[in-house]
Each structure stands twice: as structure tokens, then as C-alpha cells.
Design an enzyme around this catalytic site. Structure first.
Site, PDB file in Angstrom:
ATOM      1  N   HIS A 234     -27.498  64.107  76.361  1.00  0.00           N
ATOM      2  CA  HIS A 234     -27.227  62.665  76.620  1.00  0.00           C
ATOM      3  C   HIS A 234     -26.302  61.931  75.402  1.00  0.00           C
ATOM      4  O   HIS A 234     -26.433  62.656  74.453  1.00  0.00           O
ATOM      5  CB  HIS A 234     -28.449  61.750  76.848  1.00  0.00           C
ATOM      6  N   ASP A 236     -25.971  58.342  73.119  1.00  0.00           N
ATOM      7  CA  ASP A 236     -26.826  56.938  72.970  1.00  0.00           C
ATOM      8  C   ASP A 236     -26.180  55.991  73.193  1.00  0.00           C
ATOM      9  O   ASP A 236     -24.906  55.746  72.898  1.00  0.00           O
ATOM     10  CB  ASP A 236     -27.469  57.114  71.310  1.00  0.00           C
ATOM     11  N   HIS A 291     -25.893  65.348  72.800  1.00  0.00           N
ATOM     12  CA  HIS A 291     -27.045  65.980  72.052  1.00  0.00           C
ATOM     13  C   HIS A 291     -28.379  66.175  72.809  1.00  0.00           C
ATOM     14  O   HIS A 291     -28.443  65.336  73.773  1.00  0.00           O
ATOM     15  CB  HIS A 291     -27.701  65.071  70.471  1.00  0.00           C
ATOM     16  N   ARG A 301     -42.814  69.210  66.793  1.00  0.00           N
ATOM     17  CA  ARG A 301     -41.915  68.455  66.005  1.00  0.00           C
ATOM     18  C   ARG A 301     -41.757  66.953  66.042  1.00  0.00           C
ATOM     19  O   ARG A 301     -42.199  66.500  67.174  1.00  0.00           O
ATOM     20  CB  ARG A 301     -40.486  68.778  66.625  1.00  0.00           C
TER      21      ARG A 301
END
Length: 354
Positions: A234, A236, A291, A301
């Protein structure tokens, strides 16, 4: 002034797109989170080596820019044109403060599910605990939990730690203040590079503008990482996003001709990647960073993101000499949020003039 929270309130989500899976109770990948068949993706170990190589045989990577470099502004422009992303050194944000916020993020995400759900984001809400807001636009769920903060985090923090919320709030607010200052500095530099007229950037640094959001992200260990997706591809809805990731990689930026490129953690650096609004303002001169995040079999993570936006009533207009050259029509920030909330991946094409 209309706030970002009010903009989200006009586009409520169904609870099934908000309540995350209880990852602590899962030993096998459920079909609801299975994006790929076994043969569709490389193994978890190979995900760290799946880059194409540059002509000189090296692995491509986004530029690393020193903010103290006299040429930093020009270097940022080149990085935005070629990648839509860069890593930033000497950014002025205290790494010890960042580490404190990361500890608070771990403290939150390590809580039992029923405790985290006390701060569940409401269907029309913008803050609190939940799935990624982009979830409704994909056929499968992501291997991810998030906690969104706009303004003071005290309301949500009090629900989780009624007798011990102040530590969380204090550390978040220190981080928030530093990230806002850095975002405003970068905005001024990028706008100066683009030669944005003074009247178009009066909002930058305004004490009245409440236009930033913090996202705490958690990607649990995954039993079948080669079939799952931490965060789907997607762009941002921001001017740009500033990101800290811990020393476990997972973020990937898509570059034409190279494919998905890992953004490996660089000590003391922050990642900056462009969003839709900077793409529009630059008239597509700057890339809009596509990204995604991949997950791991044995490593958790965490990441901390700061989304920087103009005010909701600000009108985004491509910077062109001749209006006939504009690749996008003028659109207010609030209007674009509405367009993307309904159309997501098609939002930019819907305001395209070509």
C-alpha cells in the site's frame, strides 16, 4: 479546525476489520491469514536474499542521508524521485527516547488479549488497538497488531493501565514532540526544494495544526511466514511517514526494475518514505512509496511510525507553471481521505487529470 479523528469518524469500519486475531493461541496459520500457497513464496530465510542485484553486483538499498550534510535537501529530493524513501542519520530525535517508546510498545503488545481489547478502536474511531486500517480492502487478514495514537494517548492508556498509565503517556508525548519537530523540519526542506510559495506553507509549524499520528506496530512470530503477510502492499495517506524499526527487518519498498527491496535496519537512523500527498504536490515528480512488511518464523518485529499530514482543510494542488500540466486535480486533505477510505488503491487515479 477539523481533526484527523473526525475525518476517520465519517468512514466507520466493521468490527471484524478491527479485532485482531489472538496470535498467542495460534500454532498453525489459519486460512483467514493465508495469502499464498506453499510454492508461491520463497522460504522465510530466502526472503532476506530475494533482491535483484544492481549492475555492479551489489544489493540495492534505499539511500542513507545525513541531515547534517550541506547537500541534504538535494539528496532528499533525489531519493524521493528515485525511491520515494531514504534512511536519515543525525535526525535529532533521541534514540534513547525511541528505545523507551519501543519498550512501552512491547509492554502493551505483550499483554493478554482481553487486556488489549479494553482499548479496542471503535468502528468510527481513529485511535486505539486493532487491525491495520487497510484491512477491508484485502481478501485476507494481515499478521499484525497496531495501536494508533493521535494527540494525547491518555484516554486509551487509562483503559489498559487505570493505575499506571502516566509512564506510557509521558514517553509517547516526548516521542511525539520530537517526531513532529523533525517532520516540520523535513517539510520545510522539501517544500523549499520544490519552491512551494510561502502562502502555501504557512501551516507548517503551526501550533493549531493537529495533523500527526503515531502507529505502534507489532508483527508476531509466524508459523508459516512464507504464506503470510505482515502488512499488505500500500501507499500511505500522508505527506510522508517517518519510521523506526527494531533490528529485525521486514519492511520492503517496491522499486521499478528491482522488485521488492528490503530496508535493512541501520543503527541510529530513521526511515522516511513518501505518501500520496507529496506525490500529488510534486505532480508525480516524487515517487509514492509502495511498501509492505513480511514476517518471521522465530523473531518478533516492532516498529514505530509517525504519519505527517497537512491540516484537513488544506487544499493539495500540484506544483506546475502551466495548469494544463497538472497530473492531478486540486483536492482537500479531508476530501482525499474520504476518496481513499472508499476506493483505496484507486484513489490517485480518481483525481488524475489524464
Amino acid at each position: 479546525m477539523t481533526t484527523l479523528s473526525e475525518a476517520y469518524r465519517e468512514h466507520p469500519l466493521h468490527l471484524r476489520h478491527i479485532i485482531p486475531l489472538d496470535f498467542s493461541s495460534i500454532s498453525t496459520l489459519p486460512d483467514s491469514h493465508a495469502w499464498f500457497h506453499d510454492h508461491d513464496r520463497d522460504s522465510d530465510e530466502e526472503q532476506n536474499r530475494d533482491h535483484d542485484h544492481d549492475d555492479d553486483g551489489g544489493i540495492p538499498s534505499i539511500p542513507i542521508i545525513d541531515l547534517a550534510d550541506p547537500n541534504a535537501m538535494e539528496l532528499m529530493g533525489m531519493a524521493c524521485e528515485n525511491w520515494g524513501a531514504f534512511q536519515l542519520k543525525n535526525h535529532g530525535v533521541s534514540m534513547s527516547d525511541i528505545e523507551e517508546v519501543e519498550k512501552e510498545a512491547k509492554r502493551f503488545f505483550d499483554l493478554p488479549t482481553d487486556q488489549k481489547l479494553k482499548a479496542l478502536r471503535s468502528p468510527g474511531g481513529a485511535t486505539g488497538y486493532g487491525r491495520a486500517r487497510i484491512s477491508p480492502f484485502f481478501p485476507k487478514f494481515m499478521w499484525h497488531e497496531g495501536f494508533t495514537i493521535m494527540g494525547s494517548p491518555s484516554s486509551d492508556a487509562m483503559k489498559i493501565w487505570p493505575n499506571d498509565y502516566q509512564t506510557f503517556c509521558d514517553k509517547i508525548e516526548i516521542f511525539q514532540k520530537q517526531m513532529k519537530a523533525l517532520a516540520e523540519k523535513l517539510t520545510r526542506m522539501i517544500f523549499n526544494l520544490l519552491e512551494i510559495p510561502e502562502q502555501e506553507k504557512k501551516w507548517v509549524g503551526s501550533t493549531n495544526s493537529n495533523n500527526g499520528a503515531i502507529q505502534l506496530n507489532f508483527y508476531p512470530v509466524c508459523p508459516e511466514p512464507n504464506r503470510a503477510m505482515g502488512l499488505a502492499p500500500h501507499t500511505d495517506t500522508s505527506l510522508f511517514t517517518i519510521l523506526h524499526q527494531n533490528q529485525t527487518n521486514g519492511l520492503q519498498i517496491f522499486k521499478e526494475g528491482k522488485g521488492w527491496v528490503h530496508v535493512n535496519p541501520n543503527p541510529n537512523s530513521l526511515i522516511v518514505h513518501t505518501g500520496d500527498f507529496l506525490h500529488i504536490i510534486s505532480n508525480a515528480r516524487f515517487k509514492c512509496a509502495l511498501h509492505r512488511v513480511v514476517v518471521k518464523r522465530t523473531k518478533k518485529r516492532y516498529s514505530l511510525a509517525y504519519f505527517h499530514n497537512p491540516p484537513l482543510d488544506y487544499v493539495i494542488s500540484p506544483l506546475v507553471v502551466n495548469s494544463n500540466d497538472a497530473r492531478f486535480r486540486r483536492v482537500s486533505v479531508k476530501e482525499y481521505f474520504g476518496i481513499k477510505a472508499k476506493n483505496f488503491g484507486e484513489a490517485l487515479s480518481l483525481i488524475s487529470t489524464s
